[in-house]
Design an enzyme around this catalytic site. Structure first.
Site, PDB file in Angstrom:
ATOM      1  N   LYS A  37       1.232  -3.378   5.675  1.00  0.00           N
ATOM      2  CA  LYS A  37       0.123  -4.929   6.093  1.00  0.00           C
ATOM      3  C   LYS A  37      -1.295  -4.044   6.581  1.00  0.00           C
ATOM      4  O   LYS A  37      -2.228  -4.297   6.366  1.00  0.00           O
ATOM      5  CB  LYS A  37       0.022  -5.906   7.151  1.00  0.00           C
ATOM      6  CG  LYS A  37       1.868  -6.847   6.921  1.00  0.00           C
ATOM      7  CD  LYS A  37       1.735  -7.408   6.077  1.00  0.00           C
ATOM      8  CE  LYS A  37       2.876  -8.098   6.085  1.00  0.00           C
ATOM      9  NZ  LYS A  37       4.036  -8.210   5.769  1.00  0.00           N
TER      10      LYS A  37
HETATM   11  C1  LIG Z   1       5.130  -8.518   4.906  1.00  0.00           C
HETATM   12  C2  LIG Z   1       6.570  -8.238   4.824  1.00  0.00           C
HETATM   13  C3  LIG Z   1       6.962  -8.147   3.359  1.00  0.00           C
HETATM   14  C4  LIG Z   1       6.915  -9.039   2.649  1.00  0.00           C
HETATM   15  O1  LIG Z   1       5.518  -9.081   2.012  1.00  0.00           O
HETATM   16  P1  LIG Z   1       4.805  -9.933   1.723  1.00  0.00           P
HETATM   17  O2  LIG Z   1       3.351  -9.767   1.072  1.00  0.00           O
HETATM   18  O3  LIG Z   1       4.565 -11.164   2.577  1.00  0.00           O
HETATM   19  O4  LIG Z   1       5.558 -10.710   0.378  1.00  0.00           O
HETATM   20  C5  LIG Z   1       8.143  -7.241   2.967  1.00  0.00           C
HETATM   21  N1  LIG Z   1       8.431  -6.017   3.883  1.00  0.00           N
HETATM   22  C6  LIG Z   1       7.602  -5.737   5.148  1.00  0.00           C
HETATM   23  C7  LIG Z   1       8.289  -4.760   6.259  1.00  0.00           C
HETATM   24  C8  LIG Z   1       7.085  -6.254   5.549  1.00  0.00           C
HETATM   25  O5  LIG Z   1       6.022  -6.541   6.501  1.00  0.00           O
END
Ligand SMILES: *Cc1c(COP(=O)(O)O)cnc(C)c1O
Length: 462
Positions: free
Chosen positions: A112
């Site tokens: 993120k």
């Molecule tokens: C947010 C997240 C996901 C999922 O990602 P999306 O873009 O919502 O599909 C998977 N793994 C981790 C560690 C995340 O923080």
């Protein structure tokens, strides 16, 4: 570059407007009117270049005249300067034709950060220019919230409110949200699950009086600028395993469908991606949808990969928009069926389109733990549970095409699950080793819209 809503009736916006708005006023999500393409020569030229150079070239065609080239370059450089690895997104080999893309070297140890650090810089530049102030509200299953707080803490023009499900995020995730001391940071622990938090945020955006009154801005994974930031590492990783001269596939641990959808954009831009493989945990709505053509919500079961504990996968709407050949009315119909009945059925043509691009797999809790142990023993990699879900599904989809699995978080973000599976306690990187001793600050709220709105109004009045 102009941006249109997936439901077809919201105003058409510029990049800057779409970025500051988040959710469209017809309830849809913004997408570029057309997707720019890069030539094979341009893509081949990315080999060996610094991450920031590729980021600039990949994203520039999407931002229109919102920033000058020099401003945009400064934004990118500032966004990634706090990462703990010079490559930003290093690729390691796990086995024959199988690679792991480490997306966890940012300030909060999850992918993120790639989007959120960029968005923090984009907002700061745009707001400083216009003298505006905004209130950022986001829902998180753990990683988005910490990444948003890390990106916006201390910025003058922004208050940031993060809603997270009380008791359903890991200690490290919670502490990353509750320990920053800046007064513009507000961590709200909501009674309920992630979908409760996400629904409250959506309802706030649909309450136009509130939305305009507090100048609401969204940075959830529906924000187009976030998707755009994630397109970049599909290019940097693919070229190092032979693209554009040969095809590659990706397996992506998926919840809200933002990360994997960025792969679809990369493919439309000209990157030869053979398959985008959706990897889900026991909350497998996306896997079931790919198998049956019906999107049917069930309850959320808490898992050891909590950032994927989701039943309402917001960005899937964007995939549907393209599956329905960009017919906003068809998407709007499906979304209203979902709201009324908790499900919708994808038409045959759109379903075929989805299956051309995507494949899918589901991993149980036991399989996730077994994969963490196996990856450590056989591949020398200590995986977080989300990345383990990805690696397991990737192994089930191996072919002659190189497979890149996205490692979405650092194992130290989920130490309990990793230790239970492997017997090893993953240490936090030195730069955040004191996290567990810092003082926490948060507000508990009921999972009701009115209560949450009144806290926000009260806090920004000061
Ligand atoms: C947010 C997240 C996901 C999922 O990602 P999306 O873009 O919502 O599909 C998977 N793994 C981790 C560690 C995340 O923080």
């Amino acid at each position: 570059m102009r941006y249109v809503s997936t439901r077809g009736t919201a105003p058409v916006l510029s990049f800057e407007e779409a970025m500051l708005t988040g959710l469209a006023r017809d309830g849809g999500l913004y997408l570029p009117e057309t997707i720019p393409t890069l030539t094979a020569e341009t893509i081949a030229g990315f080999r060996g270049k610094p991450y920031e150079d590729v980021a600039f070239e990949v994203m520039l065609p999407f931002i229109g005249d919102t920033f000058t080239n020099d401003e945009f370059r400064e934004i990118i450089d500032a966004a990634y300067s706090g990462f703990g690895h010079a490559a930003r997104a290093p690729l390691v080999q796990l086995g024959s034709n199988h690679f792991l893309l480490e997306l966890f070297h940012g300030p909060t140890l999850a992918f993120k950060d790639f989007a959120m650090q960029l968005i923090g810089q984009l907002f700061q530049k745009a707001l400083a220019r216009s003298g505006q102030r905004v209130t950022i509200v986001g829902a998180t299953s753990g990683d988005t919230g910490s990444a948003a707080i890390e990106a916006f803490r201390g910025l003058d023009a922004v208050d940031v409110f993060i809603l997270f499900p009380d008791g359903r995020v890991s200690d490290v995730q919670r502490r990353q949200m509750t320990t920053p001391t800046e007064s513009n940071v507000h961590a709200l622990a909501v009674e309920g699950d992630f979908d409760t938090c996400q629904a409250a945020v959506k309802d706030m955006f649909n309450d136009f009086e509130f939305r305009d009154g507090v100048r609401l801005a969204g940075v959830n994974s529906i924000n187009w600028a976030r998707v755009l930031a994630q397109v970049v590492y599909y290019f940097t990783s693919s070229v190092s395993v032979g693209a554009p001269d040969r095809a590659v596939s990706f397996t992506v641990p998926t919840g809200n469908f933002g990360d994997i959808f960025a792969g679809y954009i990369a493919k439309q831009m000209g990157l030869p991606i053979e398959k985008l493989v959706i990897a889900t945990n026991q909350n497998d709505i996306l896997h079931r949808t790919l198998q049956t053509g019906a999107y049917t919500t069930e309850g959320v079961l808490p898992s050891i990969s909590p950032s994927m504990d989701i039943q309402v996968s917001s960005n899937f709407e964007r995939a549907l928009f393209y599956a329905y050949d960009q017919q906003g009315s068809a998407v709007a119909e499906q979304m209203s069926a979902l709201k009324d009945t908790g499900e919708f059925k994808i038409s045959q043509g759109a379903y075929e389109n989805l299956k051309d691009t995507y494949a899918s797999g589901r991993v149980s809790e036991d399989e996730t733990s077994a994969m963490i142990a196996q990856a450590k023993a056989k591949m020398g990699e200590l995986l977080c549970p989300h990345s383990a879900v990805g690696v397991k599904v990737a192994l089930d989809h191996q072919s002659a095409t190189p497979m890149i699995t996205l490692a979405t978080a650092h194992p130290a973000k989920f130490p309990a699950a990793v230790e239970a599976a492997s017997g090893l306690h993953p240490p936090l990187p030195d730069r955040m080793a004191d996290l567990l001793e810092r003082e926490e600050r948060m507000t508990r709220v009921p999972g009701e819209l009115a209560a949450i709105q009144s806290i926000i109004r009260e806090r920004i009045a000061h």
